[in-house]
Design an enzyme around this catalytic site. Structure first.
Site, PDB file in Angstrom:
ATOM      1  N   CYS A 121       4.606  -0.849  -2.960  1.00 37.89           N
ATOM      2  CA  CYS A 121       4.001  -1.008  -4.283  1.00 37.89           C
ATOM      3  C   CYS A 121       3.756   0.404  -4.799  1.00 37.89           C
ATOM      4  O   CYS A 121       2.826   1.075  -4.367  1.00 37.89           O
ATOM      5  CB  CYS A 121       2.689  -1.792  -4.218  1.00 37.89           C
ATOM      6  SG  CYS A 121       1.880  -1.893  -5.838  1.00 37.89           S
ATOM      7  N   CYS A 124       0.300   0.684  -6.971  1.00 37.36           N
ATOM      8  CA  CYS A 124      -1.045   0.374  -6.487  1.00 37.36           C
ATOM      9  C   CYS A 124      -0.980  -0.038  -5.033  1.00 37.36           C
ATOM     10  O   CYS A 124      -0.599   0.760  -4.177  1.00 37.36           O
ATOM     11  CB  CYS A 124      -1.637  -0.719  -7.382  1.00 37.36           C
ATOM     12  SG  CYS A 124      -3.334  -1.158  -6.978  1.00 37.36           S
ATOM     13  N   SER A 125      -1.301  -1.279  -4.738  1.00 40.25           N
ATOM     14  CA  SER A 125      -1.370  -1.723  -3.341  1.00 40.25           C
ATOM     15  C   SER A 125      -0.987  -3.192  -3.220  1.00 40.25           C
ATOM     16  O   SER A 125      -1.446  -3.871  -2.312  1.00 40.25           O
ATOM     17  CB  SER A 125      -2.783  -1.501  -2.820  1.00 40.25           C
ATOM     18  OG  SER A 125      -3.718  -2.131  -3.690  1.00 40.25           O
ATOM     19  N   CYS A 126      -0.169  -3.695  -4.158  1.00 39.97           N
ATOM     20  CA  CYS A 126       0.199  -5.110  -4.161  1.00 39.97           C
ATOM     21  C   CYS A 126       0.961  -5.446  -2.879  1.00 39.97           C
ATOM     22  O   CYS A 126       1.846  -4.698  -2.462  1.00 39.97           O
ATOM     23  CB  CYS A 126       1.025  -5.443  -5.392  1.00 39.97           C
ATOM     24  SG  CYS A 126       0.139  -5.079  -6.921  1.00 39.97           S
TER      25      CYS A 126
END
Lengths: 215, 119
Positions: A121, A124-126
């Site tokens: 990702c 972000c941190s998906c």
């Protein structure tokens, strides 16, 4: 290299997966911890959420471990019709197994001899948290987010994975609404294994695509 | 890090393809306070107090310095708080009063938590 443990016991001073626990109980209170306590108590006092709801949500997240994803992969390895449904609609196939994927669109991508898949990702941190739990720190790091889309083979090599030059590396950049699960290749040596035994060799890193199953 | 925002319009969080060092295979088991932050995000989103986009907007507006100096859930609780203030869930005054109350309870997370932090 990162490692997936599936220990179900505690070591002294270590967390359930034998990584060090953060000493959050006895170390000096941080600003963020103070803010967390304050916000949580205000939400409870205002009737927005109850303490029980918060505890239940933590328990729900704690129950989401890579073992769930491994069950899905093992089913796909042993049931070609399920695999076809999984690759066609990952969310529906997981619901079929009783795994709640909420509103996320889950896309399962299959590794073959011709193609290796890896998930990142960049924004972000998906992460497919409903199937794998919370993402590891390195998944959220600048190095992984920035480089995986530019030089995936070098990043994979840092994880100890060398992908043959004849195999295409496909990188999937997750979004808030779309999460990817890599279905690794079943090792030839695991032919004839039942689902439970197969699930045991499917680690978190295999389903992110930075490792491949070994027997 | 280089900032090419003026040339490309990209903001700091849009990291794909930018230079970076070796991937450090770090991970840790999440502490109770971190799990609670995660739970607050999920519950407040589910209750319609903010959206994931609202959370992301606050995280991105915190800037690159915050990314470099704060941990993941430190940034998250700040972004959640910002969104809850904007949603009117509580006021700045109420928050400040509560923060003082929490700080007065003790010097550790366990002492500052009403239930001893053992959830």
């Amino acid at each position: 290299m990162p490692h997936d443990h599936h220990h179900d016991h505690d070591h002294r001073g270590l967390g359930p997966s034998s990584h060090p626990c953060r000493a959050d109980q006895d170390a000096p209170l941080t600003e963020a911890q103070r803010l967390e306590i304050a916000v949580r108590e205000l939400l409870v006092e205002k009737g927005v959420a109850t303490a029980a709801e918060i505890a239940a949500q933590i328990a729900r997240m704690d129950a989401r471990t890579p073992a769930l994803g491994a069950q899905v992969v093992a089913r796909a390895w042993t049931d070609p019709a399920f695999k076809a449904r999984l690759l066609a609609d990952g969310s529906a196939a997981c619901r079929e197994m009783g795994i709640e994927v909420d509103a996320l669109k889950l896309v399962a991508v299959e590794n073959t001899e011709a193609e290796h898949n890896v998930v990142v990702c960049t924004l972000c941190s998906c992460y497919p948290r409903n199937l794998l739990g919370l993402p590891p720190d390195w998944y959220k790091s600048r190095a992984y987010r920035s480089r995986t889309v530019r030089e995936p083979r070098r990043v994979l090599a840092e994880f100890g994975l060398t992908v043959p030059g004849t195999t295409t590396v496909r990188v999937h950049d997750s979004t808030a609404d779309m999460r990817y699960l890599v279905v690794p290749r079943r090792p030839d040596a695991a032919a004839g294994w039942d689902e439970e035994r197969l699930a045991g060799i499917v680690t978190r890193d295999c389903m992110i695509g930075v490792a491949v199953p070994s027997v | 890090m280089t900032n090419d925002a003026e040339e490309t319009g990209r903001r700091w969080h849009d990291m794909g393809g930018r230079p970076g060092g070796p991937v450090s295979p770090e991970e840790h088991d999440f502490a109770l306070w971190e799990k609670r932050v995660d739970a607050l995000m999920v519950l407040c989103s589910a209750k319609g107090l903010f959206t994931v986009d609202g959370l992301r907007r606050a995280l991105e507006d915190m800037g690159e310095d915050a990314f470099e100096t704060m941990t993941y859930y430190e940034r998250w609780i700040a972004a959640i708080t910002q969104n809850l203030l904007e949603a009117g869930a509580f006021t700045v005054a109420e928050l400040n009063t509560k923060i003082e109350e929490v700080a007065a309870r003790g010097a550790t997370y366990g002492e500052a938590s009403l239930e001893g932090g053992h959830g």
